[in-house]
Design a protein around this motif. Structure first.
Motif, PDB file in Angstrom:
ATOM      1  N   PRO A 189       4.611  40.990  -5.413  1.00 43.04           N
ATOM      2  CA  PRO A 189       4.788  39.583  -5.055  1.00 43.04           C
ATOM      3  C   PRO A 189       3.550  38.755  -5.370  1.00 43.04           C
ATOM      4  N   LEU A 190       3.769  37.477  -5.572  1.00 43.44           N
ATOM      5  CA  LEU A 190       2.677  36.533  -5.782  1.00 43.44           C
ATOM      6  C   LEU A 190       2.126  36.130  -4.423  1.00 43.44           C
ATOM      7  N   ASN A 191       0.832  36.347  -4.214  1.00 39.42           N
ATOM      8  CA  ASN A 191       0.170  35.980  -2.963  1.00 39.42           C
ATOM      9  C   ASN A 191      -0.561  34.659  -3.161  1.00 39.42           C
ATOM     10  N   VAL A 192      -0.280  33.696  -2.311  1.00 42.49           N
ATOM     11  CA  VAL A 192      -0.964  32.410  -2.367  1.00 42.49           C
ATOM     12  C   VAL A 192      -1.922  32.329  -1.186  1.00 42.49           C
ATOM     13  N   VAL A 193      -3.193  32.176  -1.485  1.00 44.08           N
ATOM     14  CA  VAL A 193      -4.228  32.124  -0.456  1.00 44.08           C
ATOM     15  C   VAL A 193      -4.656  30.676  -0.255  1.00 44.08           C
ATOM     16  N   TYR A 194      -4.663  30.253   1.004  1.00 42.77           N
ATOM     17  CA  TYR A 194      -5.094  28.894   1.339  1.00 42.77           C
ATOM     18  C   TYR A 194      -6.086  28.978   2.489  1.00 42.77           C
ATOM     19  N   ASN A 195      -7.259  28.401   2.296  1.00 44.09           N
ATOM     20  CA  ASN A 195      -8.337  28.467   3.291  1.00 44.09           C
ATOM     21  C   ASN A 195      -8.670  29.910   3.661  1.00 44.09           C
ATOM     22  N   GLY A 196      -8.678  30.775   2.648  1.00 40.41           N
ATOM     23  CA  GLY A 196      -9.077  32.159   2.854  1.00 40.41           C
ATOM     24  C   GLY A 196      -8.036  33.057   3.475  1.00 40.41           C
ATOM     25  N   LYS A 197      -6.790  32.580   3.615  1.00 38.31           N
ATOM     26  CA  LYS A 197      -5.747  33.370   4.261  1.00 38.31           C
ATOM     27  C   LYS A 197      -4.467  33.316   3.441  1.00 38.31           C
ATOM     28  N   THR A 198      -3.821  34.481   3.271  1.00 42.50           N
ATOM     29  CA  THR A 198      -2.540  34.513   2.562  1.00 42.50           C
ATOM     30  C   THR A 198      -1.482  33.811   3.399  1.00 42.50           C
ATOM     31  N   CYS A 199      -0.872  32.786   2.837  1.00 42.52           N
ATOM     32  CA  CYS A 199       0.102  32.010   3.608  1.00 42.52           C
ATOM     33  C   CYS A 199       1.472  31.962   2.949  1.00 42.52           C
ATOM     34  N   ILE A 200       1.585  32.333   1.666  1.00 43.58           N
ATOM     35  CA  ILE A 200       2.873  32.328   0.978  1.00 43.58           C
ATOM     36  C   ILE A 200       3.002  33.616   0.173  1.00 43.58           C
ATOM     37  N   LEU A 201       4.158  34.271   0.314  1.00 45.80           N
ATOM     38  CA  LEU A 201       4.518  35.412  -0.514  1.00 45.80           C
ATOM     39  C   LEU A 201       5.776  35.046  -1.294  1.00 45.80           C
ATOM     40  N   PHE A 202       5.767  35.332  -2.593  1.00 45.75           N
ATOM     41  CA  PHE A 202       6.894  34.942  -3.438  1.00 45.75           C
ATOM     42  C   PHE A 202       7.076  35.980  -4.538  1.00 45.75           C
ATOM     43  N   ARG A 203       8.337  36.344  -4.772  1.00 45.23           N
ATOM     44  CA  ARG A 203       8.617  37.235  -5.892  1.00 45.23           C
ATOM     45  C   ARG A 203      10.047  37.026  -6.371  1.00 45.23           C
ATOM     46  N   ALA A 204      10.270  37.411  -7.612  1.00 44.48           N
ATOM     47  CA  ALA A 204      11.595  37.326  -8.218  1.00 44.48           C
ATOM     48  C   ALA A 204      11.652  38.333  -9.354  1.00 44.48           C
ATOM     49  N   ARG A 205      12.821  38.867  -9.571  1.00 40.92           N
ATOM     50  CA  ARG A 205      12.983  39.797 -10.686  1.00 40.92           C
ATOM     51  C   ARG A 205      12.945  39.051 -12.016  1.00 40.92           C
ATOM     52  N   GLU A 223       0.834  -1.186   0.000  1.00 38.76           N
ATOM     53  CA  GLU A 223       0.000   0.000   0.000  1.00 38.76           C
ATOM     54  C   GLU A 223       0.873   1.242   0.000  1.00 38.76           C
ATOM     55  N   ARG A 224       0.438   2.236  -0.725  1.00 33.55           N
ATOM     56  CA  ARG A 224       1.140   3.508  -0.758  1.00 33.55           C
ATOM     57  C   ARG A 224       0.141   4.609  -0.460  1.00 33.55           C
ATOM     58  N   ARG A 225       0.426   5.384   0.595  1.00 32.54           N
ATOM     59  CA  ARG A 225      -0.502   6.439   0.986  1.00 32.54           C
ATOM     60  C   ARG A 225      -0.311   7.652   0.091  1.00 32.54           C
ATOM     61  N   ARG A 226      -1.403   8.289  -0.236  1.00 33.06           N
ATOM     62  CA  ARG A 226      -1.377   9.530  -0.993  1.00 33.06           C
ATOM     63  C   ARG A 226      -2.265  10.528  -0.277  1.00 33.06           C
ATOM     64  N   VAL A 227      -1.892  11.790  -0.370  1.00 31.42           N
ATOM     65  CA  VAL A 227      -2.620  12.832   0.336  1.00 31.42           C
ATOM     66  C   VAL A 227      -3.163  13.822  -0.676  1.00 31.42           C
ATOM     67  N   SER A 228      -4.445  14.067  -0.632  1.00 31.94           N
ATOM     68  CA  SER A 228      -5.069  15.021  -1.544  1.00 31.94           C
ATOM     69  C   SER A 228      -5.523  16.227  -0.747  1.00 31.94           C
ATOM     70  N   TYR A 229      -5.205  17.440  -1.273  1.00 32.51           N
ATOM     71  CA  TYR A 229      -5.539  18.664  -0.570  1.00 32.51           C
ATOM     72  C   TYR A 229      -6.664  19.400  -1.286  1.00 32.51           C
ATOM     73  N   ASP A 230      -7.093  20.487  -0.657  1.00 31.07           N
ATOM     74  CA  ASP A 230      -8.296  21.182  -1.100  1.00 31.07           C
ATOM     75  C   ASP A 230      -8.253  21.582  -2.564  1.00 31.07           C
ATOM     76  N   HIS A 231      -7.055  21.894  -3.077  1.00 32.22           N
ATOM     77  CA  HIS A 231      -6.967  22.406  -4.438  1.00 32.22           C
ATOM     78  C   HIS A 231      -6.919  21.288  -5.467  1.00 32.22           C
ATOM     79  N   GLY A 232      -6.980  20.060  -5.041  1.00 35.52           N
ATOM     80  CA  GLY A 232      -7.076  18.966  -5.988  1.00 35.52           C
ATOM     81  C   GLY A 232      -5.757  18.375  -6.407  1.00 35.52           C
ATOM     82  N   SER A 233      -4.627  18.854  -5.870  1.00 35.15           N
ATOM     83  CA  SER A 233      -3.339  18.292  -6.238  1.00 35.15           C
ATOM     84  C   SER A 233      -3.077  17.045  -5.418  1.00 35.15           C
ATOM     85  N   LEU A 234      -2.323  16.111  -5.972  1.00 35.45           N
ATOM     86  CA  LEU A 234      -2.096  14.831  -5.329  1.00 35.45           C
ATOM     87  C   LEU A 234      -0.610  14.642  -5.104  1.00 35.45           C
ATOM     88  N   PHE A 235      -0.206  14.346  -3.864  1.00 35.65           N
ATOM     89  CA  PHE A 235       1.190  14.134  -3.520  1.00 35.65           C
ATOM     90  C   PHE A 235       1.297  12.857  -2.710  1.00 35.65           C
TER      91      PHE A 235
END
Length: 289
Positions: A59-75, A13-25
């Motif tokens: 910066p790129l704002n990533v919102v998860y469960n209604g809250k900004t949790c990641i900020l990312f930017r690059a030139r 058996e291999r466990r997989r975890v699916s999150y709210d946005h539909g991605s599978l890891f």
């Protein structure tokens, strides 16, 4: 969040975890990479600063469960596959009209995933870039530190290139900034292929003016940044060595000047020494005459 199990070809058996946005890891992908038991963040080698550089993009704002949790930017964000043309992805992520697909991104207290889907880019199909980060408490440092564990490039739908990140870390209350986070040697190779046989050996990826914060984001703004530049860069070390050499030369020159003045003073006070001649020597001289 939902969990499920499936079986591989060997009946395991291999466990997989699916999150709210539909991605599978897989659960293995979410596991914190092991650090040496005596590893601790080298805070003394880093600069703590409020990054004030003028960035052309927000910066790129990533919102998860209604809250900004990641900020990312690059030139600039650029990738290259083998000897193909360099692909600039900057405007696709940070451009004013960019519509960024971050489905699959995830945030928790000790894990964060930034997943950016680009779709078809030139000859590359289904391109996506994923950054995996973790937040860990280190007793030796007395606080939580977040690390960029790995960078993944997904392409042609089923292929993946994995880079392990080295020395990309900061206190969890700060953001992380570096002039270059890249797989190229000329930029110190902070991104290293996970193995010799990994597809990452065929890829090059470079983030220019890279800044990210994945934990403790407040008011949609970056906290003070821990910069990857050390206090003693090669240029600073060369400057210190040159200054030391010049200081030694100056000290030697001053020593010689003082020594010469001492010799001159000795010559001024030196007197002629007179040795009186004996009577026998004078008589001998007279007889010779």
């Amino acid at each position: 969040m939902c969990r499920c199990c499936d079986a591989d070809g060997f009946g395991r058996e291999r466990r997989r975890v699916s999150y709210d946005h539909g991605s599978l890891f897989t659960a293995d992908e979410m596991r914190l990479p092991l650090q040496p038991h005596d590893w601790r963040p080298q805070l003394s080698r880093r600069k703590l600063l409020q990054y004030g550089g003028i960035m052309p993009y927000s910066p790129l704002n990533v919102v998860y469960n209604g809250k900004t949790c990641i900020l990312f930017r690059a030139r600039k964000l650029a990738i290259r596959y083998r000897n193909h043309t360099l692909v600039d992805l900057t405007l696709r992520v940070f451009g004013p009209d960019a519509i960024v697909d971050t489905r699959g991104s995830f945030c928790s207290k000790d894990k964060a995933i930034l997943n950016i889907r680009f779709g078809d880019v030139e000859e590359i199909r289904g391109l996506a870039i994923r950054l995996q980060m973790s937040n860990t408490f280190y007793e030796s440092a007395g606080q939580n530190w977040f690390t960029l564990d790995s960078v993944h490039i997904h392409y042609n739908w089923t292929h993946e290139a994995t880079f392990n990140a080295t020395d990309v870390y900061a206190p969890s209350t700060n953001s992380y900034h570096c002039q270059h986070v890249s797989s190229l040697q000329k930029y110190d190779t902070l991104l290293v292929p996970s193995s010799v046989t990994d597809n990452a050996a065929h890829w090059h990826i470079t983030f220019t003016d890279f800044q990210i914060q994945a934990f403790n984001v407040h008011s949609n703004k970056f906290s003070s940044a821990t910069d990857c530049a050390t206090f003693f860069t090669p240029a600073i070390l060369m400057g210190l060595i040159t200054s030391l050499i010049l200081l030694l030369v100056l000290a030697y020159a001053l020593h010689m000047v003082v020594h010469l003045k001492h010799i001159d003073r000795y010559e001024e006070h030196k007197t002629t020494v007179y040795f009186p001649r004996s009577t026998e020597a004078e008589n001998t001289d007279k007889n010779n005459l």
